[in-house]
Design an enzyme around this catalytic site. Structure first.
Site, short mmCIF file in Angstrom:
data_model
loop_
_atom_site.label_atom_id
_atom_site.label_comp_id
_atom_site.label_asym_id
_atom_site.label_seq_id
_atom_site.Cartn_x
_atom_site.Cartn_y
_atom_site.Cartn_z
N ASP A 151 0.82 -1.21 0.00
CA ASP A 151 0.00 0.00 0.00
C ASP A 151 0.86 1.27 0.00
O ASP A 151 2.07 1.23 0.23
CB ASP A 151 -0.89 -0.06 1.25
CG ASP A 151 -2.14 0.80 1.11
OD1 ASP A 151 -2.30 1.48 0.10
OD2 ASP A 151 -2.96 0.76 2.05
N ASP A 199 -11.03 4.20 -0.78
CA ASP A 199 -11.61 3.30 0.22
C ASP A 199 -13.12 3.49 0.33
O ASP A 199 -13.61 4.61 0.23
CB ASP A 199 -11.02 3.60 1.60
CG ASP A 199 -9.58 3.18 1.73
OD1 ASP A 199 -8.92 3.00 0.69
OD2 ASP A 199 -9.10 3.04 2.87
#
Ligand code: 9PG
Length: 520
Positions: free
Chosen positions: A294, A354
């Site tokens: 990430d 997200d």
């Protein structure tokens, strides 16, 4: 500068080698396809009026391509497309890295920051144009698509950083026979950002954690952000020389998260490469076979590198190194990643921001005009606008929700997320099994076992086993604020860029999470 007249690609698409390319539009444009740089950056068809610059500015590095954030004309990374009144589109898409496309005064411009640029130009029906582009990308990026579609339970969207050994072991037990293939431990296991060693919340250690997962018959997954570190990390303190600096010798910041500024490794340094290789091998040796790497955009920020090379090429090289070290048999998911440099090197890619327990927050969506801050609507919007990447690799639209407890999404919004997961064939959730009713649990089981026939019938319409799903109203962007509302947005943007305010908010979020954890 190479100028391409319409007649040259009107009937048949064209491939051109050029560093700078220009196309005069044959007709007046109606819509522009903006393709954001990394997973969390907006991808959308928009009208031609400038979009407000997203706020707070402190997040720019972490959310968009900061080199272009203040440009008012429509623009995007690697490709741009224009739709005309008759419905046909014109696509200018790069086949090489470090490229950008802009629409300025009815002229479409492509520009490469690398020595050599290659472009694909095509005009016609949208799906056909993108299909042809995909074929060229497949060749250039040596894409090999794995036929594994793991069903994932991920710890992030229920516990966030409040994970520990007790609660995870318990969850893994209560998941029982739910048909998940991977149990993925997200952020919260590490000592600090940069120090990828187990922290005190996992006394049995990482190998035991992976063993525990594998004992349930599933693969073990792990999150890490290998290309960033905070100044408080041991890594930064011991190796400040490993971090990217600008021409003036000042450290390049890689954004702000976890209440701290982030810094980026210079991955072109041999000592950094060796460290990355050792880290990937370590994680595999612990027993994790599914890696979610990430905050990868940090590897492609502008700066003065040890090896002088274009920033996206440098980043791609670091992915190649990490992929080789983890082995082809690992499942490699990239997140927060610049999209094109990751093609051909990972198995799956996060294609949107997200999701969250809320559909859309007025503050974030309208006042701050920020489509990258976690929100379910924003995640659906950008993921759908990147769905065309699907033939190239496994696309991850983020998790779907099933549980009611602690979730503010309306049933129809949860359904949209679940449908998106089916369309992408990426099934993941973070729902806590101990919070689910028997009915929710069975709904989740049925979802994981589904294998529907999917057909795309329009830009945002699909059929799932003959059921029509229409996302059109979801993808619309908010109307930019005006007058006093816009002014209030500016004030909020300024406040939101103050580290001390962000730390206060983080403190409040953490308190809520601790309560949630305590209630389990
Ligand atoms: C762990 C998380 C999860 C999640 C990732 C990533 O814009 N932002 O400020 C921003 C912050 C965090 C973030 C995404 C965007 O989340 O996408 O799945 O792994 O890190 O910290």
């Amino acid at each position: 500068m190479t100028v391409i007249p319409f007649t040259e690609f009107k009937e048949k698409s064209k491939i051109i080698q050029a560093n700078e390319i220009q196309i005069d539009l044959p007709f007046a444009p109606v819509q522009y396809y903006r393709h954001g740089w990394q997973s969390w950056s907006l991808a959308a068809w928009t009208n031609l009026t400038p979009l407000p610059v997203l706020k707070p500015a402190i997040f720019h590095t972490l959310q968009v391509n900061i080199e272009h954030v203040y440009k008012s004309h429509p623009n995007g990374s690697w490709l741009g497309a224009i739709q005309f009144a008759d419905g046909n589109i014109l696509l200018l898409g790069a086949l090489t890295l470090d490229t950008h496309v802009s629409l300025i005064n009815d002229v479409l411009h492509g520009r490469s920051d690398a020595e050599h640029g290659e472009w694909f130009i095509s005009y016609g029906q949208e799906n056909i144009v993108f299909e042809e582009y995909i074929k060229e990308l497949e060749i250039r990026f040596q894409v090999v698509k794995k036929n594994i579609k793991p069903r994932v339970w991920c710890s992030w969207y229920s516990l966030y950083t409040m994970i520990d050994e007790d609660i995870l072991y318990k969850i893994f037990d209560v998941l029982g026979d739910l048909p998940f293939d991977v149990l993925q431990v997200d952020d919260g296991w590490q000592k600090s950002i940069g120090d990828w060693e187990v922290n005190g919340k996992f006394p049995a250690g990482m190998q035991a954690l992976a063993e525990k997962i594998k004992s349930t018959g599933r693969s073990a997954g792990l999150w890490l952000a290998p290309l960033i570190a905070t100044k408080s990390s041991k890594l930064f303190r011991e190796h400040p020389d490993w971090f990217l600096r600008n021409e003036r010798g000042v450290f390049v910041t890689a954004g702000f998260n976890w209440g701290e500024y982030l810094f980026a490794l210079d991955t072109t340094r041999p000592d950094v490469t060796a460290w990355l290789v050792a880290l990937m091998k370590q994680v595999r040796a612990w027993g994790f076979d599914y890696l979610k790497l990430d905050f990868l955009y940090a590897g492609a920020l502008k700066g003065k590198r040890y090896k002088d090379m274009p920033r996206e090429a440098a980043y791609r090289e670091s992915l190649r190194v990490m992929r080789e070290a983890m082995g082809l048999d690992a499942f490699f998911l990239t997140c927060g990643t610049p999209i094109f440099p990751a093609l051909g090197l990972c198995d799956a890619i996060r294609i949107g921001p997200d999701v969250s327990h809320e559909w859309e927050k007025h503050r974030d969506a309208v006042l701050l005009y920020n489509p990258s801050i976690p929100a379910t609507r924003s995640a659906i919007r950008t993921s759908l606008n990147r769905f065309w990447l699907n033939p190239l690799l496994h696309v991850d639209p983020d998790v779907a929700y099933f549980e009611l407890k602690g979730n503010l999404l309306a049933p129809e919004h949860k359904r949209l997320l679940q449908d998106l997961a089916l369309i992408c064939n990426f099934k993941a959730t973070s729902d806590l099994p101990q919070w689910m009713t028997t009915e929710e649990r069975e709904q989740l089981r049925a979802f994981l076992n589904l294998n529907p026939q999917i057909a795309q019938t329009g830009r945002y319409t699909f059929s799932i086993d003959n059921r029509v799903v229409d996302f059109t109203s979801t993808v619309a962007l908010p109307v930019p604020p005006k007058g006093l509302t816009a002014l209030w947005g500016k004030v909020l943007g300024w406040l939101g860029s103050q580290p001390f305010i962000l730390r206060i908010f983080k403190g409040m979020d953490d308190n809520l999470l601790r309560k949630r954890r305590a209630s389990l």
